[in-house]
Design a protein around this motif. Structure first.
Motif, PDB file in Angstrom:
ATOM      1  N   PRO B  72       0.777  -1.163   0.079  1.00  8.95           N
ATOM      2  CA  PRO B  72      -0.018   0.100  -0.035  1.00  8.95           C
ATOM      3  C   PRO B  72       1.043   1.249  -0.004  1.00  8.95           C
ATOM      4  O   PRO B  72       1.877   1.114   0.454  1.00  8.95           O
ATOM      5  CB  PRO B  72      -0.767  -0.002   1.322  1.00  8.95           C
ATOM      6  CG  PRO B  72      -0.077  -0.966   2.101  1.00  8.95           C
ATOM      7  CD  PRO B  72       0.856  -1.921   1.403  1.00  8.95           C
ATOM      8  N   LEU B  73       0.184   2.478  -0.597  1.00  4.45           N
ATOM      9  CA  LEU B  73       0.850   3.745  -0.462  1.00  4.45           C
ATOM     10  C   LEU B  73       1.162   4.055   1.119  1.00  4.45           C
ATOM     11  O   LEU B  73       1.822   4.623   1.398  1.00  4.45           O
ATOM     12  CB  LEU B  73       0.291   4.651  -1.278  1.00  4.45           C
ATOM     13  CG  LEU B  73       0.562   4.661  -2.718  1.00  4.45           C
ATOM     14  CD1 LEU B  73      -0.277   5.856  -3.595  1.00  4.45           C
ATOM     15  CD2 LEU B  73       1.948   4.820  -3.169  1.00  4.45           C
ATOM     16  N   ALA B  74      -0.150   3.950   1.657  1.00 10.24           N
ATOM     17  CA  ALA B  74      -0.428   4.569   2.999  1.00 10.24           C
ATOM     18  C   ALA B  74      -1.097   3.488   3.656  1.00 10.24           C
ATOM     19  O   ALA B  74      -2.075   2.701   3.116  1.00 10.24           O
ATOM     20  CB  ALA B  74      -0.843   5.953   2.898  1.00 10.24           C
ATOM     21  N   GLY B  75      -1.068   3.501   5.001  1.00  7.29           N
ATOM     22  CA  GLY B  75      -2.446   2.638   5.991  1.00  7.29           C
ATOM     23  C   GLY B  75      -1.589   1.420   6.463  1.00  7.29           C
ATOM     24  O   GLY B  75      -0.316   1.029   6.149  1.00  7.29           O
ATOM     25  N   THR B  76      -2.610   0.713   7.142  1.00  5.61           N
ATOM     26  CA  THR B  76      -1.770  -0.353   7.992  1.00  5.61           C
ATOM     27  C   THR B  76      -3.274  -1.609   7.838  1.00  5.61           C
ATOM     28  O   THR B  76      -4.326  -1.026   7.946  1.00  5.61           O
ATOM     29  CB  THR B  76      -1.710  -0.070   9.339  1.00  5.61           C
ATOM     30  OG1 THR B  76      -2.867   0.400   9.906  1.00  5.61           O
ATOM     31  CG2 THR B  76      -0.492   0.785   9.534  1.00  5.61           C
ATOM     32  N   VAL B  77      -2.691  -2.773   7.991  1.00  6.66           N
ATOM     33  CA  VAL B  77      -3.652  -3.615   8.381  1.00  6.66           C
ATOM     34  C   VAL B  77      -3.088  -4.560   9.478  1.00  6.66           C
ATOM     35  O   VAL B  77      -2.019  -5.083   9.522  1.00  6.66           O
ATOM     36  CB  VAL B  77      -3.618  -4.798   6.976  1.00  6.66           C
ATOM     37  CG1 VAL B  77      -4.254  -5.907   7.350  1.00  6.66           C
ATOM     38  CG2 VAL B  77      -3.867  -4.009   5.617  1.00  6.66           C
ATOM     39  N   GLU B  78      -4.033  -4.943  10.316  1.00  2.54           N
ATOM     40  CA  GLU B  78      -3.875  -5.807  11.597  1.00  2.54           C
ATOM     41  C   GLU B  78      -4.700  -6.924  11.424  1.00  2.54           C
ATOM     42  O   GLU B  78      -5.778  -7.003  11.130  1.00  2.54           O
ATOM     43  CB  GLU B  78      -4.032  -4.889  12.916  1.00  2.54           C
ATOM     44  CG  GLU B  78      -3.081  -3.920  13.202  1.00  2.54           C
ATOM     45  CD  GLU B  78      -3.361  -3.376  14.594  1.00  2.54           C
ATOM     46  OE1 GLU B  78      -4.471  -3.693  15.613  1.00  2.54           O
ATOM     47  OE2 GLU B  78      -2.682  -2.326  14.978  1.00  2.54           O
ATOM     48  N   VAL B  79      -4.032  -7.879  11.710  1.00  3.38           N
ATOM     49  CA  VAL B  79      -4.837  -9.320  11.784  1.00  3.38           C
ATOM     50  C   VAL B  79      -4.667  -9.849  13.273  1.00  3.38           C
ATOM     51  O   VAL B  79      -3.558 -10.010  13.644  1.00  3.38           O
ATOM     52  CB  VAL B  79      -3.877 -10.391  10.842  1.00  3.38           C
ATOM     53  CG1 VAL B  79      -4.657 -11.633  10.878  1.00  3.38           C
ATOM     54  CG2 VAL B  79      -4.057  -9.672   9.494  1.00  3.38           C
ATOM     55  N   PHE B  80      -5.769  -9.940  13.616  1.00  2.00           N
ATOM     56  CA  PHE B  80      -5.793 -10.632  15.086  1.00  2.00           C
ATOM     57  C   PHE B  80      -5.109  -9.350  16.101  1.00  2.00           C
ATOM     58  O   PHE B  80      -4.386  -9.879  16.960  1.00  2.00           O
ATOM     59  CB  PHE B  80      -5.783 -11.824  15.534  1.00  2.00           C
ATOM     60  CG  PHE B  80      -6.575 -12.818  14.864  1.00  2.00           C
ATOM     61  CD1 PHE B  80      -8.016 -12.944  15.116  1.00  2.00           C
ATOM     62  CD2 PHE B  80      -6.428 -13.525  13.765  1.00  2.00           C
ATOM     63  CE1 PHE B  80      -8.944 -13.826  14.745  1.00  2.00           C
ATOM     64  CE2 PHE B  80      -7.459 -14.301  12.988  1.00  2.00           C
ATOM     65  CZ  PHE B  80      -8.605 -14.443  13.623  1.00  2.00           C
TER      66      PHE B  80
END
Lengths: 316, 258
Positions: B72-80
């Motif tokens: 991604p250009l920006a942003g975050t992904v959180e898994v559990f």
């Protein structure tokens, strides 16, 4: 032909041809499966200036400087392709074509310049290989070959190919699972922690090493034939990757030995004065075997397909 | 066989109150053309989830970004509750069928066993237990008989089921599936739906890209409408309203519900 002649001239050349073909066949399997067959072609062209640079710096045909030079050239090639693609805004195939031929041309120029300074590296040797120059001055009788120590005196060209093949075989055996998943489904590979980019890079490096090790034997142009022919032939004969790998090694081995023998003997039988270039006869035999497989392979051969289509036509 | 899958399951039970997936300010672009702009989404912790939207809405891109396959250009992904990189083993993936070369010389069982590679680790062989787990997963989708068949000789629906079995073999807690029901035969559709419901019943989270709005309500408990960004989300009944569909699909949106 005396035993001494055979051991001095033919045996080391045969071994070099055999292990060049085996190494190429091994790596070629993954290039063919990934539909990256031309990567071998591209790499074998692009590494030429690196090989020549390594040679000019070291002043001899030592393996290490040439391999370092070749890997450096491969890296430069990858960076240049990216640069041409971005700055020139062209598709990657076009960028590759420009960069690889450009680097190859540079390599040829460097050879000519080197030759002008009377260095022992000529275009013929690099392009077509010099199996005929591999000479083993050690054992003189077949009985001598029983002594393991004598094998350590094997000419460098043959020795380095045996080492490269052994390392390649070990790597492919150890990381077969990773090579398979990254070749079949790079997306899944990445999600389960097998970096497909790392596998791709490793494959390019391995291809470059094999290309450099084999170029003296079969030449930097004909090496592409051995990267593709045995693997592509084996691909037509089986639906199992393990079987395909084993078959490709068998076919590569037969091509190497058979091609060398043909090159040495066929012209003489036909009444010609001299043996033909062994690299040429090896690559030609590789192509002939592939052609036979394309025609006669049990499931994927042209004849089998035709018969199946005809059967379908009868039913319909 | 299900008991077996559970026995092999080494994952800790889902922590209470932690969402399986939290996406924050996610922006993704291909060649400088933004596909997703500032997507914020917290997936519900139970129920089957559908991601719907028109072609080019960024549905596949969203799940690929969640899987770490596009940067991604920006942003975050959180898994559990944690960054994806530390939670890979909790995540399973069913790509679109067209994404791989079906001529590849591997058998159905070989492909399903690939789902176990993350559990096996680098440079190690596929053990008998892992091979058996793959076989069980293949059995679960009704393809045990075809385990040795080269994948190119399976029908499209069977190929889709092989991918599903591979996901089962991953024993993940959070699944991303890219159109698992697209263009499949009735038997495969039934097998896929059975597996989806079973995964849901086991408390696993399944997020599917889905194109058929008419069947969303039959299968899914939650729907995310996407078109470059989140348009609406919630239960199908409250989300698939004429206004939301128009906002997602444009003027023809209303017609899609038949």
């Amino acid at each position: 032909m005396s035993a001494q002649e055979f051991i001095a001239i033919d045996l080391p050349a045969l071994l070099a041809a055999l292990f060049a073909c085996l190494s190429c066949a091994l790596v070629g399997n993954f290039l063919v499966l990934r539909r990256q067959s031309l990567l071998g072609d591209a790499v074998s062209h692009a590494v030429l200036p690196g090989i020549v640079a390594g040679f000019l710096v070291a002043g001899s045909r030592e393996t290490i400087p040439m391999v370092v030079g070749a890997l450096g050239a491969a890296l430069v090639a990858v960076l240049l392709i990216e640069l041409v693609r971005r700055v020139g805004k062209v598709e990657s195939g076009a960028a590759m074509g420009v960069v690889f031929t450009g680097l190859f041309a540079l390599g040829v120029l460097m050879i000519e310049q080197g030759a002008a300074r009377s260095v022992d590296l000529d275009a013929d040797c690099v392009l077509y290989g010099q199996l005929e120059d591999v000479i083993w001055l050690g054992p003189t009788r077949f009985a001598d070959l029983a002594d393991p120590a004598v094998w350590l005196t094997l000419p460098r060209e043959a020795m380095q190919l045996i080492v490269v093949f052994a390392i390649g075989l070990l790597l492919v055996w150890a990381f077969f699972k990773e090579l398979t998943i990254a070749s079949f489904d790079p997306g899944l590979a990445d999600t389960v922690g097998v970096s497909s980019a790392l596998v791709q890079t490793a494959l390019v490096v391995l291809t470059a090493v094999v290309t450099v090790a084999a170029f003296e034997a079969v030449g930097s142009i004909l090496v592409i034939a051995m990267l593709i022919c045995p693997a592509a032939t084996a691909r037509l004969l089986t639906d199992r990757l393990g079987t395909q790998m084993r078959l490709s090694l068998l076919i590569g081995g037969v091509t190497g030995i058979g091609g060398y023998a043909l090159g040495a003997m066929l012209p003489v039988w036909l009444g010609a004065e001299n043996a033909v270039n062994a690299a040429g006869s090896i690559a030609t035999l590789g192509g002939v075997i592939l052609t036979l497989a394309i025609l006669f392979a049990p499931r994927y051969g042209a004849l089998a397909r035709r018969r199946r289509d005809a059967d379908l036509g009868m039913e319909a | 066989m299900l008991q077996r899958l559970r026995d092999l399951d080494f994952m800790p039970p889902r922590e209470a109150g932690v969402s399986p997936l939290v996406v924050r300010d996610l922006t993704v672009a291909y060649h400088r053309t933004p596909v997703l702009r500032r997507v914020n989404w917290t997936a519900p912790s139970s129920g089957l989830i559908a991601v719907c939207g028109p072609n080019g809405a960024g549905k596949s891109t969203l799940i690929k970004a969640c899987l770490g396959l596009v940067r991604p250009l920006a942003g975050t992904v959180e898994v559990f509750g944690r960054p994806l990189a530390r939670q890979r083993r909790l995540v399973g993936y069913v790509p679109q069928r067209e994404s791989v070369d079906w001529e590849f010389p591997v058998s159905a069982l070989d492909v399903v066993a690939m789902g176990r590679y993350g559990l096996i680790g680098w440079g190690r062989r596929v053990s008998k237990a892992h091979r058996q787990a793959a076989m069980d997963a293949l059995d679960r989708v009704g393809l045990a008989d075809l385990a040795d068949r080269q994948i190119g000789q399976l029908s499209g629906g069977q190929q889709q089921r092989v991918f599903l079995a591979r996901a089962l073999a991953q024993e993940a807690q959070l699944y991303f599936m890219d159109e698992p029901l697209a263009g499949v035969d009735a038997a495969t559709e039934q097998a896929v739906l059975d597996v989806l419901r079973e995964l849901d019943a086991q408390g696993r989270t399944v997020i599917c890209v889905h194109h058929d709005l008419q069947t969303v309500a039959d299968t899914f408990d939650h729907v995310l409408l996407l078109n470059g960004g989140v348009v609406a989300e919630g239960s199908p009944a409250t989300t698939l309203t004429p206004d939301n569909l128009r906002a997602t699909y444009g003027a023809r949106g209303q017609g899609l519900m038949g």
